[in-house]
Scaffold this active site. Structure first.
Site, PDB file in Angstrom:
ATOM      1  N   TRP A  20       3.310   0.371 -11.233  1.00 55.93           N
ATOM      2  CA  TRP A  20       4.108   0.103 -10.044  1.00 55.93           C
ATOM      3  C   TRP A  20       4.382  -1.384  -9.881  1.00 55.93           C
ATOM      4  CZ3 TRP A  20       7.970   1.162  -7.682  1.00 55.93           C
ATOM      5  CH2 TRP A  20       8.192   1.092  -6.307  1.00 55.93           C
ATOM      6  N   ARG A  43      -4.820  -8.321 -14.777  1.00 56.62           N
ATOM      7  CA  ARG A  43      -6.271  -8.522 -14.821  1.00 56.62           C
ATOM      8  C   ARG A  43      -6.742  -8.856 -16.226  1.00 56.62           C
ATOM      9  NH1 ARG A  43     -10.050  -4.756 -16.075  1.00 56.62           N
ATOM     10  NH2 ARG A  43      -8.440  -3.134 -15.972  1.00 56.62           N
ATOM     11  N   ALA A 151       6.921   5.143 -10.491  1.00 64.19           N
ATOM     12  CA  ALA A 151       7.228   3.908 -11.218  1.00 64.19           C
ATOM     13  C   ALA A 151       8.067   4.145 -12.460  1.00 64.19           C
ATOM     14  CB  ALA A 151       5.923   3.201 -11.587  1.00 64.19           C
ATOM     15  N   LYS A 202      -0.556  11.677   1.324  1.00 64.46           N
ATOM     16  CA  LYS A 202       0.222  12.497   0.385  1.00 64.46           C
ATOM     17  C   LYS A 202      -0.492  12.638  -0.952  1.00 64.46           C
ATOM     18  CE  LYS A 202       1.688   8.907  -2.232  1.00 64.46           C
ATOM     19  NZ  LYS A 202       1.951   8.732  -3.673  1.00 64.46           N
ATOM     20  N   ASP A 255       7.804  10.759   0.261  1.00 60.21           N
ATOM     21  CA  ASP A 255       6.706  10.457  -0.662  1.00 60.21           C
ATOM     22  C   ASP A 255       5.890  11.709  -0.956  1.00 60.21           C
ATOM     23  OD1 ASP A 255       5.135   8.889  -2.272  1.00 60.21           O
ATOM     24  OD2 ASP A 255       4.233   7.732  -0.656  1.00 60.21           O
ATOM     25  N   SER A 265       3.227  12.497 -11.448  1.00 58.97           N
ATOM     26  CA  SER A 265       2.255  12.154 -10.415  1.00 58.97           C
ATOM     27  C   SER A 265       0.835  12.282 -10.952  1.00 58.97           C
ATOM     28  CB  SER A 265       2.431  13.074  -9.200  1.00 58.97           C
ATOM     29  OG  SER A 265       1.301  13.025  -8.356  1.00 58.97           O
ATOM     30  N   ASN A 267      -1.927  12.172  -9.246  1.00 56.10           N
ATOM     31  CA  ASN A 267      -2.736  13.020  -8.373  1.00 56.10           C
ATOM     32  C   ASN A 267      -2.460  14.495  -8.617  1.00 56.10           C
ATOM     33  OD1 ASN A 267      -4.175  11.105  -6.305  1.00 56.10           O
ATOM     34  ND2 ASN A 267      -2.130  10.275  -6.604  1.00 56.10           N
ATOM     35  N   GLU A 299      -5.700   7.562  -6.816  1.00 56.17           N
ATOM     36  CA  GLU A 299      -6.164   7.175  -5.481  1.00 56.17           C
ATOM     37  C   GLU A 299      -6.641   8.351  -4.636  1.00 56.17           C
ATOM     38  OE1 GLU A 299      -6.705   4.223  -4.527  1.00 56.17           O
ATOM     39  OE2 GLU A 299      -5.144   2.797  -5.082  1.00 56.17           O
TER      40      GLU A 299
END
Length: 349
Positions: A20, A43, A151, A202, A255, A265, A267, A299
């Site tokens: 993202w 990172r 994304a 969501k 969303d 997705s 999730n 998440e």
């Protein structure tokens, strides 16, 4: 979409080179770009180096050629130097630790934009609250970007819209102009709470949709989960002071639909694997990079716990969220979770 391109004189920092963050760095350049360019903080130094040498983020957004004007770095001081706009694309549960490490690197008066969708465990703070708590900035400097924004699709320049929520309308409009392109349309909103709650919840409902699909249930079940999931989101949002119109818009329904139905997705995909009988720890082991891969965060697995705790503190009933939490953290099978939901006492809609 026709419009006036507004160029910022100072650089924009995107802190987080995941899918993202990388996609939004591309959007910024495609929208006209700040004159000083976009600095993308990664990172891992090897990710930053590959982006600079190949113009691709193969680890998190493979197949997308990044435009000139994006420079990657693994040095947060380098990324934040002189940036008047900072997009925070780190995972929700790592937001606080990252902000603490970055200390006084953020320029005074900078606009801080949360891209993360989560409720912090323990404190039960939304990400905008975490940002204010750690940095001490005025809440009006903090914005939230959220919507049906997969994304990979946005990186391919497929049409999409989003919400930029901020209590300072001037900052919201400035961000809107900065991100508006021929394929990406931001809308402004002052309802930060509703925008965040829609984005957080969501992910949990998408896990439930994936679980149902993994078991073999069809579209009726999916529609039921999405609709009753929306009812839970609205109940919690209203308890926190959100506006129903926000939750009926892009940051809520939009969303929710995208995340619950898309094979892209994370999730939904994780939920589907659970529905097929895979073990949670085995799935997460392959996703978090501990098996040698690049790793990414789902998440909703954490959010189901923090959302449930937040709902409990406001005496809000969220049976779907509770069922997802039991599957993810208590060892309940998907089949038993579905049976418990269907066995609840009947009521009016």
């Amino acid at each position: 979409m026709a419009g006036i391109v507004v160029r910022s004189e100072s650089a924009v920092a995107v802190m987080g080179a995941g899918a993202w963050g990388t996609a939004l760095a591309k959007v910024l350049i495609d929208a006209g770009g700040p004159e000083a360019g976009v600095v993308l903080w990664a990172r891992r130094p090897d990710v930053a180096e590959r982006i600079n040498t190949t113009r691709c983020n193969r680890a998190y957004l493979p197949g997308t050629l990044l435009p000139p004007g994006i420079r990657a770095t693994a040095d947060p001081a380098d990324a934040l130097r002189g940036a008047s706009t900072v997009l925070l694309g780190v995972p929700a549960q790592r937001m606080r630790a990252n902000l603490e490490r970055w200390g006084g690197l953020v320029a005074d008066g900078a606009t801080l934009v949360s891209l993360a969708k989560g409720i912090e465990l323990g404190t039960l703070m939304r990400m905008s609250q975490v940002i204010v708590s750690v940095t001490g900035v005025d809440p009006a400097q903090v914005a939230v970007l959220s919507g049906p924004n997969l994304a990979s699709e946005i990186a391919q320049c497929q049409p999409a819209a989003t919400v930029i929520a901020c209590s300072d309308l001037g900052r919201a409009v400035a961000l809107q102009r900065m991100l508006s392109s021929g394929y990406f349309r931001p809308y402004t909103n002052s309802d930060v709470v509703g925008t965040e709650i829609g984005g957080v919840c969501k992910n949990v409902i998408a896990l439930a949709c994936g679980m149902a699909a993994g078991v073999g249930f069809g579209e009726n079940t999916a529609a039921t989960i999405i609709t009753r999931g929306l009812a839970e989101i609205i109940r919690l949002g209203m308890a926190l002071g959100a506006q129903v119109t926000t939750l009926a818009g892009l940051a809520g329904v939009g969303d929710l639909v995208a995340t619950c139905t898309s094979p892209h997705s994370r999730n939904r995909s994780l939920g589907e694997r659970l529905g097929r009988g895979e073990i949670m720890q085995s799935i997460l082991h392959g996703m978090d990079g501990s098996d040698g891969g690049d790793g990414y965060v789902v998440e909703g697995v954490t959010s189901c716990a923090s959302v449930l705790a937040l709902a409990s503190s406001y005496d809000v009933e969220m049976p779907l969220t509770d069922a997802v939490h039991r599957v993810c953290h208590k060892g309940l099978s998907v089949e038993k979770a579905m049976a418990l939901l269907l066995g609840r006492s009947t009521k009016s809609e």
